[in-house]
Write an enzyme that holds these catalytic residues in place. Structure first.
Site, mmCIF file in Angstrom:
data_model
loop_
_atom_site.group_PDB
_atom_site.id
_atom_site.type_symbol
_atom_site.label_atom_id
_atom_site.label_comp_id
_atom_site.label_asym_id
_atom_site.label_seq_id
_atom_site.Cartn_x
_atom_site.Cartn_y
_atom_site.Cartn_z
ATOM 1 N N LYS A 13 0.838 -1.212 0.000
ATOM 2 C CA LYS A 13 0.000 0.000 0.000
ATOM 3 C C LYS A 13 0.873 1.263 0.000
ATOM 4 C CE LYS A 13 -2.040 -1.149 3.871
ATOM 5 N NZ LYS A 13 -1.258 -2.371 4.189
ATOM 6 N N ARG A 88 -9.098 1.200 9.739
ATOM 7 C CA ARG A 88 -8.540 -0.122 10.032
ATOM 8 C C ARG A 88 -9.546 -0.969 10.812
ATOM 9 N NH1 ARG A 88 -3.018 0.602 9.004
ATOM 10 N NH2 ARG A 88 -1.789 -0.916 10.093
ATOM 11 N N ARG A 123 11.799 -6.065 4.299
ATOM 12 C CA ARG A 123 11.618 -4.613 4.127
ATOM 13 C C ARG A 123 12.703 -3.832 4.863
ATOM 14 N NH1 ARG A 123 5.957 -1.855 5.287
ATOM 15 N NH2 ARG A 123 6.178 -2.866 7.306
ATOM 16 N N ARG A 156 12.003 -1.895 10.468
ATOM 17 C CA ARG A 156 10.970 -1.454 11.413
ATOM 18 C C ARG A 156 10.851 -2.459 12.550
ATOM 19 N NH1 ARG A 156 5.717 0.369 7.943
ATOM 20 N NH2 ARG A 156 4.680 -0.827 9.576
ATOM 21 N N ARG A 167 0.233 -8.799 13.706
ATOM 22 C CA ARG A 167 -0.400 -7.859 12.760
ATOM 23 C C ARG A 167 -1.322 -8.598 11.795
ATOM 24 N NH1 ARG A 167 4.713 -5.348 10.458
ATOM 25 N NH2 ARG A 167 3.433 -3.995 9.164
HETATM 26 P P1 AP5 Z 1 4.884 -1.621 1.715
HETATM 27 O O1 AP5 Z 1 4.535 -0.765 0.558
HETATM 28 O O2 AP5 Z 1 5.728 -1.035 2.795
HETATM 29 O O3 AP5 Z 1 3.567 -2.324 2.319
HETATM 30 P P2 AP5 Z 1 2.359 -1.733 3.143
HETATM 31 O O4 AP5 Z 1 1.134 -2.391 2.629
HETATM 32 O O5 AP5 Z 1 2.397 -0.234 3.162
HETATM 33 O O6 AP5 Z 1 2.713 -2.345 4.560
HETATM 34 P P3 AP5 Z 1 2.799 -1.735 6.012
HETATM 35 O O7 AP5 Z 1 3.457 -2.793 6.863
HETATM 36 O O8 AP5 Z 1 3.470 -0.382 6.029
HETATM 37 O O9 AP5 Z 1 1.334 -1.598 6.359
HETATM 38 P P4 AP5 Z 1 0.740 -1.673 7.723
HETATM 39 O O10 AP5 Z 1 -0.659 -1.450 7.334
HETATM 40 O O11 AP5 Z 1 1.006 -2.826 8.562
HETATM 41 O O12 AP5 Z 1 1.546 -0.550 8.528
HETATM 42 P P5 AP5 Z 1 1.210 0.941 8.905
HETATM 43 O O13 AP5 Z 1 2.441 1.722 8.785
HETATM 44 O O14 AP5 Z 1 -0.033 1.415 8.235
HETATM 45 O O15 AP5 Z 1 5.620 -2.929 1.128
HETATM 46 C C1 AP5 Z 1 6.118 -3.934 1.983
HETATM 47 C C2 AP5 Z 1 7.427 -4.494 1.422
HETATM 48 O O16 AP5 Z 1 7.175 -5.131 0.165
HETATM 49 C C3 AP5 Z 1 8.483 -3.420 1.133
HETATM 50 O O17 AP5 Z 1 9.738 -3.949 1.435
HETATM 51 C C4 AP5 Z 1 8.364 -3.175 -0.377
HETATM 52 O O18 AP5 Z 1 9.588 -2.761 -0.937
HETATM 53 C C5 AP5 Z 1 7.932 -4.537 -0.883
HETATM 54 N N1 AP5 Z 1 7.037 -4.484 -2.042
HETATM 55 C C6 AP5 Z 1 6.039 -3.585 -2.287
HETATM 56 N N2 AP5 Z 1 5.430 -3.889 -3.460
HETATM 57 C C7 AP5 Z 1 6.040 -5.007 -3.938
HETATM 58 C C8 AP5 Z 1 5.867 -5.808 -5.098
HETATM 59 N N3 AP5 Z 1 4.914 -5.539 -6.013
HETATM 60 N N4 AP5 Z 1 6.674 -6.882 -5.279
HETATM 61 C C9 AP5 Z 1 7.625 -7.172 -4.352
HETATM 62 N N5 AP5 Z 1 7.847 -6.447 -3.230
HETATM 63 C C10 AP5 Z 1 7.062 -5.375 -3.038
HETATM 64 O O19 AP5 Z 1 0.796 0.757 10.457
HETATM 65 C C11 AP5 Z 1 1.764 0.435 11.435
HETATM 66 C C12 AP5 Z 1 1.094 0.384 12.799
HETATM 67 O O20 AP5 Z 1 0.532 1.669 13.133
HETATM 68 C C13 AP5 Z 1 -0.105 -0.585 12.926
HETATM 69 O O21 AP5 Z 1 0.299 -1.909 13.189
HETATM 70 C C14 AP5 Z 1 -0.878 0.048 14.100
HETATM 71 O O22 AP5 Z 1 -0.274 -0.231 15.326
HETATM 72 C C15 AP5 Z 1 -0.697 1.550 13.837
HETATM 73 N N6 AP5 Z 1 -1.788 2.092 12.995
HETATM 74 C C16 AP5 Z 1 -1.653 2.659 11.764
HETATM 75 N N7 AP5 Z 1 -2.851 3.045 11.284
HETATM 76 C C17 AP5 Z 1 -3.769 2.694 12.225
HETATM 77 C C18 AP5 Z 1 -5.179 2.805 12.299
HETATM 78 N N8 AP5 Z 1 -5.897 3.351 11.284
HETATM 79 N N9 AP5 Z 1 -5.802 2.330 13.400
HETATM 80 C C19 AP5 Z 1 -5.111 1.797 14.437
HETATM 81 N N10 AP5 Z 1 -3.766 1.664 14.430
HETATM 82 C C20 AP5 Z 1 -3.091 2.096 13.330
#
Ligand code: AP5
Length: 212
Positions: A13, A88, A123, A156, A167
């Site tokens: 994402k 979420r 990552r 991370r 997660r």
């Molecule tokens: P990446 O693009 O980083 O994936 P992502 O979907 O953004 O994954 P995240 O782990 O950042 O999402 P998340 O939802 O868990 O974390 P967030 O920061 O929102 O890609 C992942 C990897 O794959 C990278 O290495 C990339 O290079 C690779 N890649 C990408 N595309 C590829 C492809 N096509 N082919 C191969 N490789 C590829 O949230 C973190 C924490 O914050 C949560 O756990 C929670 O505690 C809190 N939080 C955030 N938002 C909320 C909310 N709304 N409510 C409550 N808590 C929240």
């Protein structure tokens, strides 16, 4: 155009949010990035969120909703936005509807969970400019160094195996029900998130068209 990016952790994402933001000139709002910035700055919000995030739990809904409402007041959101990682939970989605936070399309990143585990385990992120890499799939030109700003890349805390597992559970229990919620509003568009980043970009472009 107001978009939500939905999907499991590691589905790509954040990677695609960068592409959409550049292509369609709308800001990407990542609640994860905002929370990590608060943790780094050691604000009261960051102190509350830190250990929950590191263990893979969600941060309380009211805190997220307040943070989001404030961010959406900013001038750059006037012509649209990409919401990456919010809502979420059903509570967040319902409250956003009550507050008339506009949503035109929800892009649901579809990917098997074993694939996201591989993506998260490899990552690496830049602590300075926030660029995201993968040791195999999106490697930086020089190992461990950000292509854009030269900072040393890091892993991370929530990409440790125990956090990844938690997660995934949290996603299945609390976030996956949003698929049905937005299907019901006829706003959901499935995006096959397997394949190269370019292939995924093309699929997104097919859904969003030339201009948003
Ligand atoms: P990446 O693009 O980083 O994936 P992502 O979907 O953004 O994954 P995240 O782990 O950042 O999402 P998340 O939802 O868990 O974390 P967030 O920061 O929102 O890609 C992942 C990897 O794959 C990278 O290495 C990339 O290079 C690779 N890649 C990408 N595309 C590829 C492809 N096509 N082919 C191969 N490789 C590829 O949230 C973190 C924490 O914050 C949560 O756990 C929670 O505690 C809190 N939080 C955030 N938002 C909320 C909310 N709304 N409510 C409550 N808590 C929240």
């Amino acid at each position: 155009m107001n978009l939500i990016l939905l999907g499991p952790p590691g589905a790509g994402k954040g990677t695609q949010a960068v592409y959409i933001s550049k292509t369609y000139q709308i800001p990407s709002i990542s609640t994860g990035d905002m929370l990590r910035a608060a943790v780094a700055a050691n604000t009261p919000l960051g102190q509350e969120a830190k250990s929950l995030m590191e263990q893979g739990y969600l941060v309380p809904d009211d805190l997220i909703l307040r943070m989001l409402a404030e961010r959406l007041q900013e001038e750059d959101c006037k012509n649209g936005y990409i919401l990456d990682g919010v809502p979420r939970t059903l509570v967040q989605a319902e409250e956003m509807d009550k507050q008339n936070i506009l949503v035109d399309k929800v892009l649901n990143f579809e990917i098997p969970l074993d694939e996201v585990v591989a993506r998260l385990s490899g990552r690496r992120v830049c602590p300075s400019c926030k660029a995201t890499y993968h040791v195999l799939f999106q490697a930086p030109k020089a190992e461990g160094i950000c292509d854009h700003c030269g900072a040393t890349l890091m892993t991370r805390k929530d990409d440790e195996p125990e956090s990844i597992q938690k997660r995934m559970e949290v996603y299945t229990e609390q976030t996956e029900p949003l698929i049905t919620y937005y299907q019901g509003q006829q706003k959901l568009f499935g995006i096959n998130a397997l394949g190269t980043t370019k292939e995924v970009e093309e699929r997104i472009r097919d859904v969003l068209g030339e201009s948003v």
